[in-house]
Scaffold this active site. Structure first.
Site, PDB file in Angstrom:
ATOM      1  N   SER A  61       0.850  -1.182   0.000  1.00  0.00           N
ATOM      2  CA  SER A  61       0.000   0.000   0.000  1.00  0.00           C
ATOM      3  C   SER A  61       0.892   1.241   0.000  1.00  0.00           C
ATOM      4  CB  SER A  61      -0.856  -0.061   1.267  1.00  0.00           C
ATOM      5  OG  SER A  61      -1.595   1.101   1.383  1.00  0.00           O
ATOM      6  N   SER A 106       4.491   3.988   3.071  1.00  0.00           N
ATOM      7  CA  SER A 106       4.051   2.771   2.394  1.00  0.00           C
ATOM      8  C   SER A 106       4.087   1.621   3.397  1.00  0.00           C
ATOM      9  CB  SER A 106       5.002   2.493   1.235  1.00  0.00           C
ATOM     10  OG  SER A 106       4.599   1.370   0.495  1.00  0.00           O
ATOM     11  N   LYS A 107       3.472   0.532   3.080  1.00  0.00           N
ATOM     12  CA  LYS A 107       3.581  -0.669   3.916  1.00  0.00           C
ATOM     13  C   LYS A 107       3.159  -1.868   3.111  1.00  0.00           C
ATOM     14  CE  LYS A 107       4.462  -1.621   8.302  1.00  0.00           C
ATOM     15  NZ  LYS A 107       5.137  -0.749   9.275  1.00  0.00           N
ATOM     16  N   GLY A 108       3.717  -3.010   3.438  1.00  0.00           N
ATOM     17  CA  GLY A 108       3.355  -4.225   2.729  1.00  0.00           C
ATOM     18  C   GLY A 108       3.078  -5.341   3.704  1.00  0.00           C
TER      19      GLY A 108
END
Ligand code: GLU
Length: 475
Positions: A61, A106-108
């Protein structure tokens, strides 16, 4: 895990954002632009394991691209969801702005229980996930740079870096595509413990301000303070270890997923070794075991450090939390509802976006190191030592010539003659970052009558920085 009746994690972050922007003078359009998550990519991919194909779901994201690359970890956990990665990506935006790392957020995440797979299987899965993200520029040194998070470590980052290098053979900056790598794969000293170290530096800075300490109904320094830590993972372990070994704090409880330990002053290293050996805190000989670990969040102490999951402190237990000072080592450990209850009780909360920013701060140093292709301190260290030696020799010569009888203490000489290496510089940069960011929050906290807590102050500082970046771009 978010309980019923509570907003979701992303909603909780948005509600906290909304609470802060009400005290700011942003146009509704800009406010909305900053709040929303720009994009979330969902991927489902298959990996052949143990003779059959298993399908995995992953996310990356991107919350805000006001600065690029965007930055944020990749989490491996069964409960990973779009809502969660979006909340975490938003927190990354605010975190990076607050500690002035020049990144968007961001992050995953990958829905997986990593304990169900062996190392080779995990490598296959990680490489395949990385491949899917790399080919869409969702891992890229100039655009999107992941790092470790819950369930991932240096090992996964090394696989991701190698996967990127294989797919981009002429990219001279390939190593900067991910941070939190092992030292031998382009990492930086001090990254593994950086988030825990950041918690220590944040608390040290807090205790430098007696006025703030008094707001938490405490006094004095960290020495002798009773600390409860939830989660002895990378962050909780390092924070508790440093606070007890270097600042004189007493760890009176350690809460893990299968129970908790209590005692006068627990030996963090010893407990960690026990967990590594036995897989649990159960039967640890040096402390009392408590089956219902979460109950200990409510025990009496001076400082509570939730370092496990989001939503650990919720509307159901917030009223019973006795700690006057809470530092959020995890992301989102206090729900919006719980935050309200704690605020009313007068609990001082050092918020996640500040408290756990040590990780991304040292990630920033690692990224810069990778782009500059040289270890920090390599050029200056011996020059610095040589200059200091000149001064020491000259002082000793003067003392002898003039018969002054001066002697420099061996400890002073040792410390003064030591040129700063990479680890020294990383610690100094992290300490400076944590102090500076605290002071920025504190200025808003104390300087404005309409700001009653550190979380709102943190949001105001970071949102105004993100807004300024957008405005200078003409938005
Ligand atoms: N996953 C960490 C965090 O939540 C580190 C992120 C990074 O270093 O990019 O802050």
């Amino acid at each position: 895990m978010i309980r019923s009746g509570e907003p979701s994690f992303r909603e909780s972050v948005d509600l906290m954002f909304n609470r802060a922007v009400r005290h700011m003078d942003l146009s509704p359009g800009l406010e909305q632009k900053i709040r929303v998550c720009n994009s979330t990519y969902t991927v489902r991919f298959g990996v052949r394991l143990r003779g059959k194909i298993e399908t995995f779901t992953g996310y990356r994201s991107v919350h805000s691209e006001h600065m690029e690359p965007v930055k944020g970890g990749i989490r491996f956990a069964l409960n990973v969801s779009q809502d969660e990665v979006e909340a975490l990506a938003a927190l990354m935006t605010y975190k990076c702005a607050l500690v002035e790392t020049p990144f968007g957020g961001s992050k995953g995440g990958l829905c997986i229980d990593p304990r169900q797979y062996d190392e080779r299987e995990l490598e296959l899965i990680t490489r395949r996930f990385a491949y899917e993200l790399i080919k869409r520029d969702l891992i890229n040194p100039a655009q999107n740079v992941p790092a470790p998070d819950m369930g991932t470590s240096e090992r996964e980052m090394a696989w991701i870096a190698d996967q990127y290098a294989r797919m981009n053979t002429t990219d001279i900056n390939a190593k900067a595509c991910v941070t939190g790598k092992p030292l031998n794969a382009g990492g930086i000293q001090g990254r593994v413990e950086a988030t825990g170290r950041g918690i220590q530096y944040a608390l040290r800075e807090f205790f430098r301000h007696p006025e703030d300490v008094a707001k938490a109904k405490l006094s004095g320094s960290l020495d002798g303070k009773r600390v409860i830590v939830q989660g002895l993972g990378n962050v909780g372990y390092h924070a508790a270890k440093f606070l007890s070994e270097e600042d004189g704090a007493k760890i009176t409880a350690i809460i893990e997923r299968d129970g908790a330990l209590t005692g006068e002053a627990l030996d963090v290293e010893d407990v960690r070794q026990w967990i590594i050996k036995t897989g649990s805190v159960r039967d640890y000989p040096g402390a009392t075991f408590v089956e219902d670990g979460a109950k200990l969040l409510e025990a009496e102490c001076d400082i509570l450090i939730p370092a496990a999951m989001e939503g650990a402190i919720h509307r159901g237990n917030a009223e019973r939390i006795q700690a006057p000072l809470l530092i959020e080592a995890a992301n989102g450990p206090v729900t919006f509802g719980a935050d309200e209850i704690l605020r009313k009780k007068g609990t001082v909360i050092i918020p996640d976006m500040y408290a756990n920013a040590g990780g991304v701060t040292v990630s920033y140093f690692e990224w810069v190191k990778n782009l500059s292709h040289i270890r920090f301190g390599r050029m200056q260290r011996r020059a610095e030592e040589a200059r200091h030696e000149l001064l020491v020799n000259e002082l000793e010569r003067l003392s002898e010539d003039k018969g002054l009888g001066w002697t420099l203490s061996p400890n002073f000489k040792k410390k003064y003659l030591h040129g700063a290496g990479e680890l020294d510089l990383v610690r100094s940069g992290l300490d400076d970052t944590m102090r500076t960011a605290y002071q920025a929050m504190r200025e808003v906290w104390h300087g404005r009558d309409d700001v009653e807590d550190l979380r709102m102050a943190a949001y105001i500082v970071s949102i105004s920085r993100v807004a300024a970046t957008y405005q200078s771009k003409g938005l």
